[in-house]
Motif scaffolding. Structure first.
Motif, PDB file in Angstrom:
ATOM      1  N   MET A  29       0.846  -1.186   0.000  1.00 27.44           N
ATOM      2  CA  MET A  29       0.000   0.000   0.000  1.00 27.44           C
ATOM      3  C   MET A  29       0.886   1.243   0.000  1.00 27.44           C
ATOM      4  SD  MET A  29      -3.260   0.817   2.423  1.00 27.44           S
ATOM      5  CE  MET A  29      -2.449   1.569   3.806  1.00 27.44           C
ATOM      6  N   PHE A  30       0.826   2.002  -1.067  1.00 31.01           N
ATOM      7  CA  PHE A  30       1.584   3.250  -1.192  1.00 31.01           C
ATOM      8  C   PHE A  30       3.077   3.068  -0.953  1.00 31.01           C
ATOM      9  CE2 PHE A  30      -2.669   4.583   0.491  1.00 31.01           C
ATOM     10  CZ  PHE A  30      -3.168   5.040  -0.715  1.00 31.01           C
ATOM     11  N   GLY A  31       3.639   1.983  -1.462  1.00 31.93           N
ATOM     12  CA  GLY A  31       5.065   1.723  -1.297  1.00 31.93           C
ATOM     13  C   GLY A  31       5.428   1.132   0.057  1.00 31.93           C
ATOM     14  N   GLN A  32       4.455   0.902   0.895  1.00 33.22           N
ATOM     15  CA  GLN A  32       4.646   0.330   2.225  1.00 33.22           C
ATOM     16  C   GLN A  32       3.982  -1.053   2.229  1.00 33.22           C
ATOM     17  OE1 GLN A  32       6.252   2.563   4.453  1.00 33.22           O
ATOM     18  NE2 GLN A  32       6.170   4.152   2.923  1.00 33.22           N
ATOM     19  N   LEU A  33       3.748  -1.609   3.392  1.00 33.06           N
ATOM     20  CA  LEU A  33       2.973  -2.835   3.546  1.00 33.06           C
ATOM     21  C   LEU A  33       1.878  -2.575   4.572  1.00 33.06           C
ATOM     22  CD1 LEU A  33       5.799  -5.540   3.854  1.00 33.06           C
ATOM     23  CD2 LEU A  33       4.316  -5.117   1.879  1.00 33.06           C
ATOM     24  N   ALA A  34       0.771  -3.281   4.431  1.00 32.77           N
ATOM     25  CA  ALA A  34      -0.303  -3.173   5.407  1.00 32.77           C
ATOM     26  C   ALA A  34      -0.892  -4.553   5.641  1.00 32.77           C
ATOM     27  CB  ALA A  34      -1.381  -2.210   4.925  1.00 32.77           C
ATOM     28  N   ALA A  35      -1.359  -4.783   6.866  1.00 35.87           N
ATOM     29  CA  ALA A  35      -1.992  -6.047   7.230  1.00 35.87           C
ATOM     30  C   ALA A  35      -3.483  -5.791   7.430  1.00 35.87           C
ATOM     31  CB  ALA A  35      -1.374  -6.608   8.502  1.00 35.87           C
ATOM     32  N   PHE A  36      -4.277  -6.664   6.843  1.00 37.39           N
ATOM     33  CA  PHE A  36      -5.725  -6.532   6.855  1.00 37.39           C
ATOM     34  C   PHE A  36      -6.350  -7.787   7.429  1.00 37.39           C
ATOM     35  CE2 PHE A  36      -4.071  -3.913   3.520  1.00 37.39           C
ATOM     36  CZ  PHE A  36      -4.885  -2.792   3.475  1.00 37.39           C
ATOM     37  N   VAL A  37      -7.505  -7.618   8.047  1.00 37.76           N
ATOM     38  CA  VAL A  37      -8.332  -8.750   8.442  1.00 37.76           C
ATOM     39  C   VAL A  37      -9.725  -8.461   7.902  1.00 37.76           C
ATOM     40  CG1 VAL A  37      -8.868  -7.829  10.761  1.00 37.76           C
ATOM     41  CG2 VAL A  37      -9.067 -10.283  10.300  1.00 37.76           C
ATOM     42  N   HIS A  38     -10.228  -9.370   7.118  1.00 41.81           N
ATOM     43  CA  HIS A  38     -11.540  -9.225   6.479  1.00 41.81           C
ATOM     44  C   HIS A  38     -11.671  -7.886   5.757  1.00 41.81           C
ATOM     45  CE1 HIS A  38     -12.427 -12.884   8.547  1.00 41.81           C
ATOM     46  NE2 HIS A  38     -12.262 -12.312   9.728  1.00 41.81           N
ATOM     47  N   LEU A  99      -5.513  -6.591  16.057  1.00 43.23           N
ATOM     48  CA  LEU A  99      -6.230  -7.630  15.319  1.00 43.23           C
ATOM     49  C   LEU A  99      -7.576  -7.933  15.987  1.00 43.23           C
ATOM     50  CD1 LEU A  99      -6.492  -9.773  13.135  1.00 43.23           C
ATOM     51  CD2 LEU A  99      -5.090 -11.285  14.557  1.00 43.23           C
ATOM     52  N   ALA A 100      -7.589  -8.041  17.310  1.00 40.59           N
ATOM     53  CA  ALA A 100      -8.836  -8.329  18.020  1.00 40.59           C
ATOM     54  C   ALA A 100      -9.856  -7.213  17.806  1.00 40.59           C
ATOM     55  CB  ALA A 100      -8.556  -8.524  19.512  1.00 40.59           C
ATOM     56  N   TYR A 101      -9.414  -5.963  17.893  1.00 44.19           N
ATOM     57  CA  TYR A 101     -10.322  -4.829  17.718  1.00 44.19           C
ATOM     58  C   TYR A 101     -10.872  -4.781  16.290  1.00 44.19           C
ATOM     59  CZ  TYR A 101     -11.826  -0.029  16.914  1.00 44.19           C
ATOM     60  OH  TYR A 101     -12.546   1.080  16.544  1.00 44.19           O
ATOM     61  N   VAL A 102      -9.997  -4.830  15.324  1.00 50.17           N
ATOM     62  CA  VAL A 102     -10.432  -4.685  13.932  1.00 50.17           C
ATOM     63  C   VAL A 102     -11.257  -5.894  13.478  1.00 50.17           C
ATOM     64  CG1 VAL A 102      -9.616  -4.370  11.551  1.00 50.17           C
ATOM     65  CG2 VAL A 102      -8.599  -3.051  13.404  1.00 50.17           C
ATOM     66  N   SER A 103     -11.036  -7.031  14.098  1.00 49.83           N
ATOM     67  CA  SER A 103     -11.840  -8.219  13.780  1.00 49.83           C
ATOM     68  C   SER A 103     -13.312  -8.034  14.150  1.00 49.83           C
ATOM     69  CB  SER A 103     -11.288  -9.460  14.494  1.00 49.83           C
ATOM     70  OG  SER A 103     -10.043  -9.809  13.968  1.00 49.83           O
ATOM     71  N   THR A 104     -13.586  -7.087  15.048  1.00 56.50           N
ATOM     72  CA  THR A 104     -14.982  -6.829  15.433  1.00 56.50           C
ATOM     73  C   THR A 104     -15.710  -5.924  14.442  1.00 56.50           C
ATOM     74  OG1 THR A 104     -14.520  -4.850  16.776  1.00 56.50           O
ATOM     75  CG2 THR A 104     -14.355  -7.006  17.885  1.00 56.50           C
ATOM     76  N   LEU A 105     -14.978  -5.313  13.533  1.00 57.12           N
ATOM     77  CA  LEU A 105     -15.588  -4.399  12.557  1.00 57.12           C
ATOM     78  C   LEU A 105     -16.234  -5.194  11.428  1.00 57.12           C
ATOM     79  CD1 LEU A 105     -12.709  -1.761  12.347  1.00 57.12           C
ATOM     80  CD2 LEU A 105     -14.749  -1.717  13.787  1.00 57.12           C
ATOM     81  N   PRO A 106     -17.262  -4.638  10.791  1.00 56.45           N
ATOM     82  CA  PRO A 106     -17.891  -5.340   9.674  1.00 56.45           C
ATOM     83  C   PRO A 106     -16.880  -5.552   8.542  1.00 56.45           C
ATOM     84  CG  PRO A 106     -19.141  -3.366  10.265  1.00 56.45           C
ATOM     85  CD  PRO A 106     -17.871  -3.335  11.057  1.00 56.45           C
ATOM     86  N   PRO A 107     -16.913  -6.720   7.899  1.00 54.09           N
ATOM     87  CA  PRO A 107     -15.995  -6.960   6.770  1.00 54.09           C
ATOM     88  C   PRO A 107     -16.231  -5.949   5.648  1.00 54.09           C
ATOM     89  CG  PRO A 107     -17.083  -8.991   7.427  1.00 54.09           C
ATOM     90  CD  PRO A 107     -17.751  -7.869   8.174  1.00 54.09           C
ATOM     91  N   LYS A 108     -15.146  -5.578   4.990  1.00 52.30           N
ATOM     92  CA  LYS A 108     -15.258  -4.690   3.824  1.00 52.30           C
ATOM     93  C   LYS A 108     -15.602  -5.563   2.622  1.00 52.30           C
ATOM     94  CE  LYS A 108     -13.217  -0.649   5.215  1.00 52.30           C
ATOM     95  NZ  LYS A 108     -12.295   0.384   4.943  1.00 52.30           N
ATOM     96  N   PRO A 109     -16.403  -5.050   1.717  1.00 55.96           N
ATOM     97  CA  PRO A 109     -16.722  -5.832   0.527  1.00 55.96           C
ATOM     98  C   PRO A 109     -15.468  -6.102  -0.301  1.00 55.96           C
ATOM     99  CG  PRO A 109     -17.810  -3.670   0.470  1.00 55.96           C
ATOM    100  CD  PRO A 109     -17.036  -3.767   1.744  1.00 55.96           C
TER     101      PRO A 109
END
Length: 111
Positions: A29-38, A99-109
């Protein structure tokens, strides 16, 4: 404003922090790295710093660290994130909380 560029060592250290958990993926992402969950970003590499998206109480505690900085790419502060040195102590716990916090968010399409 120029974005800091991570070295290959920074990229490797970031990838080592990312948990091998269901739904987790690392993407550039933008020349960097990012970690995503759902589909939601929970941590990112920004030069030599790791950034974490945290719930309010965890964010407040992380921001109280002496080595913490706001995450403000291009001068725009991302309010739910904190940036810490990639080599800083205690990042594993922040990875788990992000990870625990973001896992509670609705999945992105899907894309």
């Amino acid at each position: 404003m120029e974005m800091p560029r991570p070295t290959e060592a920074h990229r490797a250290a970031f990838r080592a922090l990312v948990p091998d958990a269901p739904g987790v993926e690392v993407r550039p992402m933008f020349g960097q790295l990012a970690a995503f969950v759902h589909g939601n970003m929970f941590m990112a590499l920004y030069g030599d710093r790791a950034t974490f998206k945290l719930a309010a109480a965890d964010l407040e505690a992380a921001r109280a660290r002496d080595d913490a900085e706001p995450f403000a790419p291009a001068g725009r502060t991302m309010r739910e994130y904190v940036a810490l040195p990639l080599a800083g102590p205690g990042l594993d716990g922040l990875v788990d909380r992000a990870l625990a916090y973001v896992s509670t968010l609705p999945p992105k399409p899907g894309r």
